[in-house]
Design an enzyme around this catalytic site. Structure first.
Site, PDB file in Angstrom:
ATOM      1  N   ASP A  16     -94.787  24.679 -40.479  1.00 11.92           N
ATOM      2  CA  ASP A  16     -95.650  23.521 -40.740  1.00 11.92           C
ATOM      3  C   ASP A  16     -96.789  23.850 -41.693  1.00 11.92           C
ATOM      4  O   ASP A  16     -97.905  23.329 -41.540  1.00 11.92           O
ATOM      5  CB  ASP A  16     -96.178  22.957 -39.417  1.00 11.92           C
ATOM      6  CG  ASP A  16     -95.059  22.395 -38.560  1.00 11.92           C
ATOM      7  OD1 ASP A  16     -94.135  21.781 -39.140  1.00 11.92           O
ATOM      8  OD2 ASP A  16     -95.086  22.581 -37.333  1.00 11.92           O
ATOM      9  N   ASP A  64     -86.807  18.530 -39.002  1.00  8.46           N
ATOM     10  CA  ASP A  64     -87.392  17.879 -37.823  1.00  8.46           C
ATOM     11  C   ASP A  64     -88.054  16.572 -38.270  1.00  8.46           C
ATOM     12  O   ASP A  64     -89.264  16.475 -38.409  1.00  8.46           O
ATOM     13  CB  ASP A  64     -88.422  18.820 -37.188  1.00  8.46           C
ATOM     14  CG  ASP A  64     -88.997  18.257 -35.890  1.00  8.46           C
ATOM     15  OD1 ASP A  64     -88.644  17.134 -35.528  1.00  8.46           O
ATOM     16  OD2 ASP A  64     -89.799  18.963 -35.263  1.00  8.46           O
ATOM     17  N   LYS A  66     -87.300  13.720 -36.578  1.00  8.92           N
ATOM     18  CA  LYS A  66     -87.272  12.864 -35.383  1.00  8.92           C
ATOM     19  C   LYS A  66     -86.830  11.450 -35.755  1.00  8.92           C
ATOM     20  O   LYS A  66     -87.517  10.455 -35.516  1.00  8.92           O
ATOM     21  CB  LYS A  66     -88.626  12.850 -34.682  1.00  8.92           C
ATOM     22  CG  LYS A  66     -89.001  14.243 -34.155  1.00  8.92           C
ATOM     23  CD  LYS A  66     -90.228  14.237 -33.304  1.00  8.92           C
ATOM     24  CE  LYS A  66     -90.559  15.629 -32.803  1.00  8.92           C
ATOM     25  NZ  LYS A  66     -91.046  16.547 -33.861  1.00  8.92           N
ATOM     26  N   GLY A 178     -96.146  29.937 -27.610  1.00  2.21           N
ATOM     27  CA  GLY A 178     -97.288  30.455 -28.384  1.00  2.21           C
ATOM     28  C   GLY A 178     -98.454  29.505 -28.338  1.00  2.21           C
ATOM     29  O   GLY A 178     -99.098  29.346 -27.294  1.00  2.21           O
ATOM     30  N   GLY A 181     -98.725  27.312 -25.464  1.00  2.00           N
ATOM     31  CA  GLY A 181     -98.830  28.006 -24.178  1.00  2.00           C
ATOM     32  C   GLY A 181     -97.532  28.385 -23.490  1.00  2.00           C
ATOM     33  O   GLY A 181     -97.556  29.045 -22.457  1.00  2.00           O
ATOM     34  N   ARG A 199     -97.236  27.897 -35.196  1.00  2.00           N
ATOM     35  CA  ARG A 199     -98.553  28.447 -35.547  1.00  2.00           C
ATOM     36  C   ARG A 199     -98.751  29.895 -35.191  1.00  2.00           C
ATOM     37  O   ARG A 199     -99.378  30.629 -35.958  1.00  2.00           O
ATOM     38  CB  ARG A 199     -99.648  27.598 -34.872  1.00  2.00           C
ATOM     39  CG  ARG A 199     -99.845  26.256 -35.540  1.00  2.00           C
ATOM     40  CD  ARG A 199    -100.619  25.315 -34.657  1.00  2.00           C
ATOM     41  NE  ARG A 199     -99.811  24.811 -33.549  1.00  2.00           N
ATOM     42  CZ  ARG A 199    -100.262  23.985 -32.601  1.00  2.00           C
ATOM     43  NH1 ARG A 199    -101.520  23.596 -32.607  1.00  2.00           N
ATOM     44  NH2 ARG A 199     -99.462  23.550 -31.646  1.00  2.00           N
TER      45      ARG A 199
END
Ligand code: XMP
Length: 222
Positions: A16, A64, A66, A178, A181, A199
């Site tokens: 991203d 991606d 969607k 990551g 969490g 990220r």
């Protein structure tokens, strides 16, 4: 000829970033540690869809987007995605079976893949994608002949349940490791085939080292 997704490391990079130079640099750095590169609106709106073909020389590319529209529009989107060199596309399932079937049909014509979002990874992701809705979407994905589903690494118990719905025939890719969490090892142990990591890899000082770290964390479970 674009590369085709196969599991070696169990890690997919979510790329991203928004400029081409960084995208290509990070991708080349981590190429040996990941099995695919997932691109989405941030990168494609920043650089144009032509980035897909450039990245597809490095690793298989998953778009991606969607995709969530009527069947005709979905087909037009999928055709662009596959013509651009992507190996797979992520689509929404809540639009219903006819929209999903059109995406799968288009992918089959190109010998490409469709992943269906069954439940999202962010905190609000289970607000509308409730337990029963997610399971229904996963069951529809199976019936449609999709290649796999997207399930949340932030809720490994949901990955396990959705694996139960789709059986062993479909693949599971799981974002949320990551920065959000989720644990890569717990997600793979719950039944995911790949974890998707953004990220914490591309935002680190040493993306290759971070990608290798995730790869090592899950290697005994894949
Ligand atoms: P981070 O930076 O959080 O990136 O590691 C995660 C990536 O995955 C995308 N994402 C999702 N995509 N279903 C999807 O199809 C989801 O539930 C989902 N959750 C996160 C996110 O856009 C980013 O690219």
């Amino acid at each position: 000829m674009s590369k085709s997704l196969a599991r070696k490391n169990g890690v997919i990079l979510a790329l991203d970033v928004t400029d081409e130079k960084t995208a290509l640099t990070v991708s080349r750095e981590v190429a040996e540690a990941v099995d695919a590169i997932k691109i989405g609106y941030p990168l494609v709106l920043g650089t144009g869809l032509s980035i897909a073909e450039k990245l597809s020389r490095i690793a298989p590319v998953i778009a991606d987007f969607k995709v969530a529209d009527i069947p005709n529009t979905d087909r037009l989107i999928c055709e662009h995605v596959f013509d651009a060199g992507c190996d797979a596309v992520i689509v929404q399932g809540f639009t219903g079976p006819d929209s999903l079937t059109e995406c799968v049909k288009t992918a089959n014509e190109y010998q490409k893949k469709v992943f269906v979002v069954a439940e999202m990874s962010h905190p609000g992701g289970d607000h509308f994608f409730t337990d029963s809705v997610s399971k229904e979407i996963a069951a529809m994905a199976k019936k449609s002949g999709a290649f796999g589903i997207v399930a949340p690494a932030t809720r490994p118990e949901r990955v396990k349940e959705l694996r139960g719905v789709i059986g062993s025939g479909l693949k599971i890719i799981s974002p949320g490791v990551g920065a959000q969490g989720g644990s890569a090892a717990d997600t793979i142990k719950a039944g995911a085939d790949w974890v998707i990591v953004g990220r914490s890899i591309y935002g680190s000082k040493n993306p290759r080292e971070e990608a290798e770290k995730v790869k090592r964390e899950i290697e005994k479970y894949i």
